[in-house]
Structures are given as structure tokens and as C-alpha cells.
Design an enzyme around this catalytic site. Structure first.
Site, PDB file in Angstrom:
ATOM      1  N   HIS A 169       1.456   7.432   0.490  1.00  9.83           N
ATOM      2  CA  HIS A 169       1.086   7.822  -0.951  1.00  9.83           C
ATOM      3  C   HIS A 169       2.440   8.142  -1.542  1.00  9.83           C
ATOM      4  CE1 HIS A 169      -3.015   7.270  -1.102  1.00  9.83           C
ATOM      5  NE2 HIS A 169      -3.055   7.958   0.048  1.00  9.83           N
ATOM      6  N   CYS A 211       2.711   3.093  -3.497  1.00  7.14           N
ATOM      7  CA  CYS A 211       2.898   3.057  -4.977  1.00  7.14           C
ATOM      8  C   CYS A 211       4.070   3.254  -5.423  1.00  7.14           C
ATOM      9  CB  CYS A 211       1.775   4.045  -5.622  1.00  7.14           C
ATOM     10  SG  CYS A 211       0.156   3.672  -5.242  1.00  7.14           S
TER      11      CYS A 211
END
Length: 359
Positions: A169, A211
Site C-alpha cells: 500500500h 497506489c
């Protein structure tokens, strides 16, 4: 008299300058006569060995896909010839042994459950809480603590092509480790700069699936670095599909399509890094894949994919006894060449995707 001497010296200096200019101009005009191998030297591979640093930085069961991501890439580079001794595998959580896993000891990268990517031959070098920002930076820069096992060290050199794969992440300029700390884009850039200054790589391929992944390579300044990211700044990197039987996503979109490409690559394949950079167009990835190649001296379309995802030395499996005490290399090579195996066979790794998925 003194003025006459000065004039003579000035004339001689002027003639020298003119001759130099003529010589340089002649060389420039005749550049087409240089050997092709010399002119194209920058496009040729100069590495002598390959290393891979594969990192899953996420914990918790709902991040199952990140473990599947890194194990899938691990299996691919191993199939293409990079040995475990030159692969550093970092997995922040043990999904195979998680109490929620309905199939203990197994991890799959697609809902068809075609193959267990957490097989018997997986060698994890950093596991669980060993996967920290500090250990990762120490690994890259060669500043591991005293007593660190050899298998946990990146023993690359000036002839090494190094693949760095990160998944987890992330956000604008950072990647989370263990959901408790972060490595920033500046720290990554500093670590790779130290690698270059300490002659720890020849060329480096940086691949990240998270991301806003492109933000992680924005501060890179080191030479011979090629980078690819699953999403641009401001974009999310999305998962591919869920397995209802275990209730979590199996793999991320970018890694899924990268793996689909790699599964069709063989050790002596002519597929290129340039092709690999285009494996996930926006219509299938949904996010926009970012590429940075301004620091890279070669044309990616002329660089074999195996320069980073494979080993440069082909190996031969022999069933016969070989004399390794011969006095010189030539005798050893001749001895190996004269060995006739009792029967021919080859070792292959089962494809991770079924034939239907690869159509």
C-alpha cells in the site's frame, strides 16, 4: 627582436589550433567508418550476473494479493534461471499459515487455483517483522548488521543487473511497511544512489505495484536505472479478481498482466523490456502505467527481458560424475563436453496460469 619572437610563437600556436580543429572536424566527418560494434556498444549488455530483490510490504489477511504478487514474480525469475542464492525474498506476513486460510500452506494467484505459488521450493529470506524499512535500506546499501546470514545479503557488484520489485500500500511519495512505517521516495532515491556509488549494480530495473506508484521513482537521479509503476500520481492501483471461497482478492491487476507476459517468456527468448513496459494498457489496468527511462542509456526495445528477469549463464544438468580438480579451465571444459549423459531429460516448472488464461 623580442616582439619578433612573440610573433613567431603566436603564429606557431595559431597553426597548432588550426590543425587541431581540422583533425577534430575530420574525425567528426568520418564517424560513419567506425566499427558498428563500437558505435553500438552502448546498446549491448555488459552485465555478468543477475540479482532480484522482491518485497511484499503488507500485513493482514485482506492483503493476501500482495503476497501472491511477490510470490508470482519470484516464481517467474526463478523459472527463468535466477537461483535462490541471488534472490532476496521479503514477505511481511505469512498468508500460507494464516488461521483464515482454508488451504493451509498454500497461496494461489488466481481463482482457478491452478498452482500453489507457495510451493516446497520457496526460500523466504526476510519474514514477518523482519521486513522493515531499516532492513530494506541496509540490504540495498550493503550495510547489513554483523551476524547477518549470507543468504540475507545483496552481494551484487559493478557487473550486476538488479531487479527490485515492490508491492503493498502506497501514497504520494511513500510505501507503507507493516502498516506501521513508511519508506519515502527520497529514501529510495538515496539508497539507489548509494548502490551506484558503491558499485553495487550495472543496471537496475525498478518495478512497483501500489497506489500512486510513479511517485516512488520521481526523485531518482542515479544512472542506468529503468523504472515502471502500476499507477501515476493521484491514481489507485486496482486488484484483478476475487476468490469467493477465501473471500479476498487474489492478485493485483498490473502484476497479473505482467505475469501473463512473463509466463510466455523462455530463458533464451527474444522478448524485450520495451514489450514488457506495455503489458498493461489502461483499458485493462484501469490505472495508467508509468515509465521512467531518462536515466537509462539503452533502448528498452533492444534489451532482452532476460537481462533482468533471467540469468545470463545457461546451466547444464549432468547425471555423470565430473572431475572438478583439473588444473586449468580448458581441461575442465573439455572434460564436461565429453560427458555423455545416460539419458536425456529436462526440468521444467509448471505454468502459473492455465492454457485458457494465456490465450
Amino acid at each position: 627582436m623580442q616582439n619578433t619572437k612573440m610573433t613567431v610563437k603566436q603564429n606557431m600556436l595559431l597553426k597548432g589550433i588550426v590543425l587541431c580543429i581540422i583533425f577534430i572536424a575530420g574525425c567528426a566527418a568520418d564517424h560513419t567508418t567506425l566499427p558498428e560494434s563500437f558505435v553500438n556498444a552502448a546498446q549491448q549488455s555488459t552485465h555478468t550476473n543477475n540479482w532480484a530483490v522482491l518485497v511484499d510490504a503488507s500485513r493482514f489477511w485482506f492483503n493476501y494479493r500482495h503476497v501472491a504478487n511477490v510470490l508470482s514474480i519470484y516464481r517467474s525469475v526463478k523459472r527463468l534461471g535466477i537461483p535462490d542464492s541471488q534472490i532476496i525474498l521479503m514477505i511481511a506476513d505469512d498468508m500460507a499459515c494464516n488461521a483464515r486460510n482454508p488451504r493451509p500452506g498454500q497461496v494461489y494467484n488466481n481463482a482457478n487455483q491452478h498452482i500453489n505459488v507457495y510451493g516446497d521450493d520457496v526460500e523466504v529470506d526476510y519474514r514477518g517483522y523482519e521486513v522493515t524499512v531499516e532492513n530494506f535500506v541496509r540490504l540495498l546499501t550493503g550495510r547489513t548488521q554483523n551476524g547477518t546470514a549470507r543468504s540475507k545479503k545483496l552481494l551484487s557488484d559493478a557487473g550486476s543487473n538488479v531487479l527490485i520489485y515492490l508491492t503493498g500500500h502506497g501514497g504520494d511519495g511513500f510505501l507503507k511497511f507493516q502498516d506501521s512505517e513508511e519508506i519515502t521516495s527520497q529514501e529510495l532515491a538515496d539508497g539507489i544512489q548509494q548502490m551506484w556509488e558503491k558499485k553495487r549494480y550495472n543496471e537496475l530495473f525498478f518495478m512497483v505495484d501500489t497506489c500512486q506508484a510513479a511517485s516512488l521513482y520521481e526523485k531518482f537521479t542515479s544512472p542506468n536505472v529503468l523504472a515502471v509503476a502500476s499507477s501515476l500520481v493521484g491514481e489507485d492501483s486496482l486488484s484483478h479478481h476475487v476468490d469467493p471461497s477465501i473471500g479476498v482478492y487474489m492478485i493485483d491487476r498490473y502484476t497479473y498482466y505482467a505475469l501473463e507476459f512473463l509466463e510466455k517468456v523462455q530463458p533464451f527468448s527474444k522478448r524485450t523490456i520495451g514489450e514488457f513496459l506495455q503489458v498493461c494498457p489502461k483499458r485493462v489496468c484501469i490505472s495508467t502505467v508509468g515509465v521512467r527511462k531518462d536515466l537509462y542509456r539503452r533502448d528498452p526495445h533492444k534489451v532482452p527481458i532476460t537481462d533482468f528477469f533471467g540469468a545470463i549463464r545457461p546451466t547444464r544438468v549432468s547425471t555423470e560424475r565430473i572431475n572438478v580438480t583439473l588444473s586449468n579451465e580448458e581441461d575442465f571444459v573439455n572434460d564436461v563436453a565429453n560427458v555423455q549423459p545416460k539419458k536425456e531429460f529436462k526440468i521444467i516448472m509448471e505454468p502459473q496460469f492455465t492454457a485458457e488464461l494465456l490465450k
